[in-house]
Design an enzyme around this catalytic site. Structure first.
Site, short mmCIF file in Angstrom:
data_model
loop_
_atom_site.label_atom_id
_atom_site.label_comp_id
_atom_site.label_asym_id
_atom_site.label_seq_id
_atom_site.Cartn_x
_atom_site.Cartn_y
_atom_site.Cartn_z
N GLU A 139 57.78 20.02 -5.11
CA GLU A 139 56.82 19.73 -6.26
C GLU A 139 56.84 20.95 -7.21
O GLU A 139 56.66 20.77 -8.36
CB GLU A 139 55.23 19.53 -5.91
CG GLU A 139 54.72 18.35 -5.23
CD GLU A 139 55.17 18.26 -3.51
OE1 GLU A 139 55.58 19.34 -3.17
OE2 GLU A 139 54.86 17.32 -2.94
N PHE A 191 41.78 14.09 5.19
CA PHE A 191 43.24 14.50 5.28
C PHE A 191 43.83 14.96 3.79
O PHE A 191 43.59 13.96 2.95
CB PHE A 191 43.92 13.37 6.07
CG PHE A 191 45.49 13.50 5.93
CD1 PHE A 191 45.91 14.51 6.82
CD2 PHE A 191 46.38 12.84 5.40
CE1 PHE A 191 47.35 14.95 6.90
CE2 PHE A 191 47.62 13.07 5.52
CZ PHE A 191 48.12 14.04 6.09
N GLN A 192 44.42 16.01 3.71
CA GLN A 192 45.12 16.32 2.34
C GLN A 192 43.87 16.45 1.49
O GLN A 192 44.32 16.46 0.16
CB GLN A 192 46.29 15.49 2.04
CG GLN A 192 47.28 15.54 3.13
CD GLN A 192 48.90 14.91 2.76
OE1 GLN A 192 48.47 13.94 1.90
NE2 GLN A 192 49.69 15.42 3.17
N LYS A 214 41.96 8.25 -5.01
CA LYS A 214 42.71 6.97 -4.69
C LYS A 214 42.00 5.87 -5.02
O LYS A 214 42.40 4.80 -5.71
CB LYS A 214 43.09 6.95 -3.25
CG LYS A 214 43.97 6.13 -2.93
CD LYS A 214 44.59 6.32 -1.53
CE LYS A 214 45.83 5.32 -0.95
NZ LYS A 214 46.26 5.70 0.33
N MET A 273 66.33 43.12 -9.41
CA MET A 273 65.33 44.09 -10.13
C MET A 273 64.39 44.83 -9.46
O MET A 273 64.26 46.18 -9.81
CB MET A 273 64.60 43.14 -11.08
CG MET A 273 63.70 43.50 -12.30
SD MET A 273 64.62 44.78 -13.12
CE MET A 273 64.78 43.48 -14.62
#
Ligand SMILES: Cc1ncc(C[n+]2csc(CCOP(=O)(O)OP(=O)(O)O)c2C)c(N)n1
Length: 577
Positions: free
Chosen positions: A60, A122-123, A172, A487
Site C-alpha cells: 500500500e 478483525f482488521q 463495509k 547520507m
C-alpha cells in the site's frame, strides 16, 4: 430501473456510487490493494474497469507513492485505495508524505461494518484518528447516502487552496447498502474558503519594496509549481532583473539556464546562493515555506532582509521567518497582480556580485570533491544523465531520499515545472520507484527516470513487479549504489568521528534482480560506460534498472551542518567556505 419513489434514477450500492463519484471527478486510474473491508468496492469496480483503471500495487505504501507521483507530475488528484487495518496503516507514510509536500491525494480505505465499529473487530484500526494530523480533512462514511457529497468535498479540499491529502474511510455496510444517489450536492464548507487574490495594499507594498531594494532576491518554492505560475515568475524576474533562487521543490519553476537563475539555497545549496541570501536587503518568498533545510538556523537567516512572503496558506506566514509584507493568496494570482504594479528595474551590480561569488565557490560535476580515482563517481553518472536529458527532452525525474537526491538537485539542470519530483518535506526513502510508476502512467509519452540510492531502492523495489504487470515501458531506474545508507554515513563521517553505526549496506546484484522481474538490468562500474548505459536504457522499449556502482565514500558538498546558520558552509572534509 428508475426509482419510483424519488424519480431520480436507479438504486445503486454504495460501492457503485463510489465508482461513479470517482468518474465524476475525472479519475481514470487508481492504485491499491484489496482486502476484506474494501471488497464491495472492488466488486463494483469490476463493472467500471474500462473507464476506471485499478493498478494493483505490491504494498500500500507503493500505491500511495504512485498516486503521489501521478498527482505531482500532472497536477491532478491522485487516488489510492486500501483495506482496513494494516492496509490503511500502510498508507500512513504516503499520506504524511503528501501532507508535507502539499500533494493532492484522495486515499480511500475500507472500514469494518458500522455494527462492529469500536469493538476491535478483525482488521479494525481507527485510521481517521491516526491521520487527523496528516490530512487536510478526513471522513468516516457509515451510510451510502453520504458518498456523493463526501467524495465531492474530498476532491474539492484535496485540490484547492494549498493542495493536500484527504482520507475517506467507508464502512463495509455503507459500501454494500443500496440507495438512490443524490448527485445534486453542492460543496458548502463555511470554514474552508482559500484566499486566492492577494490584498491589493500588500501587493503594492511588495512592489514598492522590490523597486527600492538594492540587493533583492526572489525565493521560489513549491507554490509556484502548484499554482502554475512559472510564466508569471519569468515575467516578474525579467521585468525587475531580480536574481532567482529555487528551493528543492521550486526546481523547474524557473529555467536554470536563465541569466537570472542563481540556484538552490539551504543545507546542500550553493555557497553563493546562501551568501546572497545572507546579504540581500529584500527577500521575496513566493510559495515556499521557509523549511529548516532552507533557512538553517532560522534566527540567523537573511539578517538584513525585509521579507515579502506570498503563500496561499496563512499558517505559513511568520511560522519560521518573520514576514514584513505578508501576502496570503495563490502564487499565480498574486504574481499577476504584482506584475500590474511593479516598475521595471535592473539589479545588474548585485547580480554581478553574486556571479563573482559563484565563480569562487561553485563546484559542479566532477570537480566536486572528486578524488584522483579511476572509479565511477556519482558525478559521472549525473553528468551523463544531464546531457541525455538535455539532448532528448520529454522526461521527468523522480528522486528518492539521500545523497543521490541532493546530487540530482545540484547537478542536473532543471528547466520545466513538474519535471523534478521528490520527497522533500518528509524525506521518505522508498518514494522513487512507486512514484515513478505513477508519473509514467500520467505521462506515457515521456521517459521517467527514477534516481535512487541502494538503500531506498531496497525499500520499495517490489513495485517493479507492478511496473511489469502494467506493461509500463517508460520507467528507467538509476541506482547510485554506494553500498551504504550514504547520507547517514556522510553525517557519521563528518560529525560523528566516522562511527559507521548501522549504515553499511549490502544488496543483491541489482541487474540480476531486474532480470528476475523480466526487466533489462545493466551494471556500470567505469566512468566511461555511464553515458552508453543511459542511452541504451533510453532507447530500450521497456523498463530498465541500471546499477551504477559508484565510489563508496563520497560526500555531498556544500553542506550546512545541522543547527548552523546558512552562512557557515562546509565545502569539503574540514574545509569551510
Ligand atoms: C523511510 C526512511 N527511513 C530512514 C530515513 C533516514 N535516511 C535519510 S537518508 C538515508 C540514507 C539513504 O541511503 P540510500 O538510499 O542508499 O541513498 P544515498 O544516501 O546513499 O544516496 C536514511 C537512512 C529516511 N529518510 N526515510
Amino acid at each position: 430501473m428508475p426509482d419510483a419513489k424519488h424519480g431520480r434514477g436507479p438504486e445503486r450500492t454504495g460501492a457503485q456510487i463510489m465508482c461513479e463519484a470517482l468518474l465524476r471527478e475525472q479519475v481514470s486510474v487508481m492504485f491499491g490493494i484489496p482486502g476484506g473491508a474494501i471488497m464491495p468496492f472492488y466488486y463494483a469496480m469490476y463493472e467500471y474497469r474500462d473507464r476506471l483503471h485499478h493498478v494493483l500495487c505490491r504494498h500500500e505504501q507503493g500505491a500511495g507513492h504512485a498516486a503521489e507521483g501521478y498527482a505531482r507530475s500532472s497536477g491532478r488528484v491522485g487516488v489510492c485505495v486500501a483495506t482496513s487495518g494494516p492496509g490503511a496503516t500502510n498508507l500512513v507514510t504516503p499520506i504524511s508524505d503528501a501532507w508535507m509536500d502539499s500533494t493532492p491525494l484522495v486515499a480511500i480505505t475500507g472500514q469494518v461494518s458500522s455494527a462492529v465499529l469500536g469493538r476491535d473487530a478483525f482488521q479494525e484500526t481507527d485510521i481517521t484518528g491516526i491521520t487527523v494530523p496528516i490530512t487536510k480533512h478526513n471522513y468516516l462514511v457509515k451510510r451510502a447516502e453520504e458518498i456523493p457529497g463526501v467524495f465531492r468535498e474530498a476532491f474539492h479540499i484535496a485540490s484547492t487552496g494549498r493542495p493536500g491529502p484527504v482520507l475517506i474511510d467507508v464502512t463495509k455496510d455503507a459500501q454494500q447498502a443500496r440507495t438512490v444517489p443524490d448527485w445534486d450536492v453542492e460543496v458548502n464548507l463555511p470554514g474552508y474558503r482559500p484566499t486566492i487574490e492577494g490584498h491589493s495594499r500588500q501587493v503594492r507594498a511588495a512592489a514598492a519594496l522590490l523597486a527600492s531594494a538594492e540587493r533583492p532576491l526572489l525565493l521560489v518554492g513549491n507554490g509556484v509549481v502548484q499554482s502554475g505560475a512559472a510564466a508569471e515568475l519569468l515575467a516578474l524576474a525579467e521585468r525587475t532583473g531580480i536574481p532567482v533562487v529555487t528551493t528543492l521543490h521550486g526546481l523547474g519553476a524557473f529555467p536554470e539556464d536563465h541569466a537570472l537563475s542563481i540556484g538552490m539555497p539551504g543545507m546542500h545549496g550553493w555557497v553563493h546562493v546562501n551568501r546572497a541570501i545572507q546579504e540581500c536587503d529584500v527577500l521575496c518568498n513566493i510559495g515556499g515555506r521557509f523549511d529548516d533545510r532552507v533557512t538553517g538556523k532560522a534566527s540567523h537567516f537573511a539578517p538584513h532582509a525585509r521579507v515579502i512572503h506570498i503563500d496561499i496558506d496563512p499558517s505559513e506566514i511568520g511560522k519560521n521567518v518573520r514576514a514584513h509584507v505578508p501576502i496570503v493568496g495563490d502564487a499565480r494570482a498574486v504574481l499577476r497582480a504584482l506584475l500590474d504594479v511593479v516598475a521595471p528595474r535592473r539589479a545588474d551590480a548585485w547580480l554581478a556580485h553574486i556571479r563573482e561569488m559563484q565563480a569562487t565557490y561553485q563546484m559542479r560535476h566532477r570537480e566536486l570533491n572528486r578524488p584522483e580515482t579511476a572509479s565511477l563517481m556519482p558525478h559521472d553518472v549525473y553528468a551523463a544523465l544531464n546531457s541525455a536529458l538535455r539532448d532528448r527532452g520529454a522526461y521527468r525525474v523522480v528522486t528518492d531520499v539521500g545523497q543521490h537526491q541532493m546530487w540530482a538537485a545540484q547537478l542536473l539542470d532543471w528547466q520545466r515545472p513538474r519535471t523534478h519530483i521528490t520527497s522533500g518535506g518528509a524525506g521518505t526513502m522508498g518514494f522513487a520507484v512507486p512514484a515513478a510508476l505513477g508519473v509514467a502512467l500520467a505521462h506515457p509519452d515521456e521517459t521517467v527516470w527514477a534516481v535512487c540510492g541502494d538503500g531506498g531502492f531496497q525499500m520499495t523495489n517490489q513495485e517493479l513487479a507492478t511496473i511489469v504487470q502494467e506493461r509500463v515501458r517508460n520507467v528507467k531506474v538509476a541506482i547510485v549504489n554506494n553500498g551504504y545508507l550514504g547520507m547517514v554515513r556522510q553525517w557519521q563521517e563528518l560529525f560523528e568521528e566516522k562511527r559507521y553505526s548501522g549504515t553499511l549496506l549490502s544488496g543483491p546484484d541489482f541487474a540480476r534482480l531486474a532480470d528476475a522481474y523480466g526487466i533489462l538490468g545493466l551494471t556500470v562500474e567505469r566512468p566511461g560506460d555511464a553515458a552508453a548505459a543511459i542511452d541504451r536504457a533510453w532507447d530500450h522499449d521497456g523498463p530498465v534498472v541500471i546499477d551504477f556502482r559508484v565510489e563508496r565514500e563520497v560526500n555531498v558538498f556544500p553542506i550546512v551542518p545541522q543547527g548552523k546558520s546558512i552562512g557557515e558552509m562546509m565545502v569539503g572534509v574540514g574545509e569551510h567556505a
